[in-house]
Each structure stands twice: as structure tokens, then as C-alpha cells.
Design an enzyme around this catalytic site. Sequence first.
Site, PDB file in Angstrom:
ATOM      1  N   MET A  75     -26.801 -13.906 -10.068  1.00 25.01           N
ATOM      2  CA  MET A  75     -28.216 -13.720 -10.421  1.00 25.01           C
ATOM      3  C   MET A  75     -28.909 -15.001 -10.881  1.00 25.01           C
ATOM      4  O   MET A  75     -30.050 -14.966 -11.324  1.00 25.01           O
ATOM      5  CB  MET A  75     -28.364 -12.649 -11.506  1.00 25.01           C
ATOM      6  N   CYS A  76     -28.218 -16.131 -10.777  1.00 20.80           N
ATOM      7  CA  CYS A  76     -28.832 -17.409 -11.172  1.00 20.80           C
ATOM      8  C   CYS A  76     -29.789 -17.897 -10.091  1.00 20.80           C
ATOM      9  O   CYS A  76     -29.487 -17.810  -8.897  1.00 20.80           O
ATOM     10  CB  CYS A  76     -27.765 -18.477 -11.379  1.00 20.80           C
ATOM     11  N   HIS A  77     -30.913 -18.426 -10.532  1.00 21.08           N
ATOM     12  CA  HIS A  77     -31.864 -19.034  -9.607  1.00 21.08           C
ATOM     13  C   HIS A  77     -31.411 -20.454  -9.284  1.00 21.08           C
ATOM     14  O   HIS A  77     -30.936 -21.163 -10.174  1.00 21.08           O
ATOM     15  CB  HIS A  77     -33.253 -19.117 -10.249  1.00 21.08           C
ATOM     16  N   MET A 117     -26.759 -21.498 -17.874  1.00 23.49           N
ATOM     17  CA  MET A 117     -25.623 -21.245 -16.986  1.00 23.49           C
ATOM     18  C   MET A 117     -25.121 -22.526 -16.338  1.00 23.49           C
ATOM     19  O   MET A 117     -23.922 -22.698 -16.120  1.00 23.49           O
ATOM     20  CB  MET A 117     -25.986 -20.203 -15.925  1.00 23.49           C
ATOM     21  N   GLU A 118     -26.022 -23.451 -16.048  1.00 26.89           N
ATOM     22  CA  GLU A 118     -25.610 -24.732 -15.461  1.00 26.89           C
ATOM     23  C   GLU A 118     -24.783 -25.531 -16.458  1.00 26.89           C
ATOM     24  O   GLU A 118     -23.755 -26.121 -16.099  1.00 26.89           O
ATOM     25  CB  GLU A 118     -26.845 -25.520 -15.004  1.00 26.89           C
ATOM     26  N   ASP A 132      -6.280 -28.955 -13.745  1.00 25.10           N
ATOM     27  CA  ASP A 132      -5.772 -29.197 -12.395  1.00 25.10           C
ATOM     28  C   ASP A 132      -5.116 -30.571 -12.274  1.00 25.10           C
ATOM     29  O   ASP A 132      -4.052 -30.700 -11.677  1.00 25.10           O
ATOM     30  CB  ASP A 132      -6.905 -29.075 -11.373  1.00 25.10           C
TER      31      ASP A 132
END
Length: 164
Positions: A75-77, A117-118, A132
Site C-alpha cells: 500500500m506504499c505510494h 516506510m522508506e 548476509d
Amino acid sequence: MSEFTHFNEQGRAKMVDVSEKAETVRLAVAHSSIEVNQSIYEQITQGTNKKGDVFAVAQVAGIMAAKQTSSIIPMCHPIPLTGVNITFHWKVDEAAGRFVVFIEAEAKTKGVTGVEMEALTAASAAALTIYDMCKASGKEMVIGPTYLQKKSGGKNGDYERGRG
């Protein structure tokens, strides 16, 4: 009854319409961490990891992840980022055998929706990249917690963790 912003009239998920929102400068800062063993700590700080400069690769991974957030969070733009910065610092307690890398990710834009969110995605990707690159030297690393430290801009105003 309050309106759910992420559901359409059929009760199905939708991306929120932000076309009427004001464009403002928006900033978000997220934190994460990863606890490593002494051998991994020494590899990172001495630059002897077989895969290369761990923090340099994790920094690029975090920046790339921030730029791709809308591709992995449904749902992120997609937003034009004006800046992303990732920093690292150690908290070491040799007596207790604790070696923790703290990661700070800052994302910035001038737009109609926030960059929380970013920033969170950038911090997470940086931590995952450290894992990793170092997993051959020990898989007992622990990632987290990951959280939003602060954000500014937008109609909901400023937020800083721990301040009401």
C-alpha cells in the site's frame, strides 16, 4: 463510524488517494541494530570480511531498498526521495561479549505522503545485508529491534519516539 482509509466500498484493500494532500517537506528516521559475535566485529572493524566492506555494501543496500519500498510494501505510494542517509555506530561491551551495530536510516522527500516506510525499509535492508555478508562467520546474529525514531511533515505533524 470511522472510515477505514485502506478499504474500498466492497471492503477490499485499496491504495489511499493522496491527491488532495498538501505537499510538504517530510523526513523520517528509523533505527535498527544487529548483534554480532567478536569474530564478526573484528572482521568489520578491521576490514577483513571476505565479501568486502560490510558497512559500504549495507549502506548502498539500505539506499536501494528505500528507493524500492513501494515495490515490496503493497500500500506504499512510489515517492520521489530527495535524500537517504544510512549511518552505523558500535556499542561494544567486551566483558559481556556484546557487539552491537546500531543503524540509523534517514529518508527525506518533498511530497504528499510520508517517508516512514522508506526509512524503516532502509534500516531493515542494511541490517539484513550485514547478516548476509557475515553469516559465514556465525549465524547467531540477532537483528532488531527496528523502529521509527522520528518523523516530520504532513497533516499529522511531528513525532518523536518517547515524547508523548
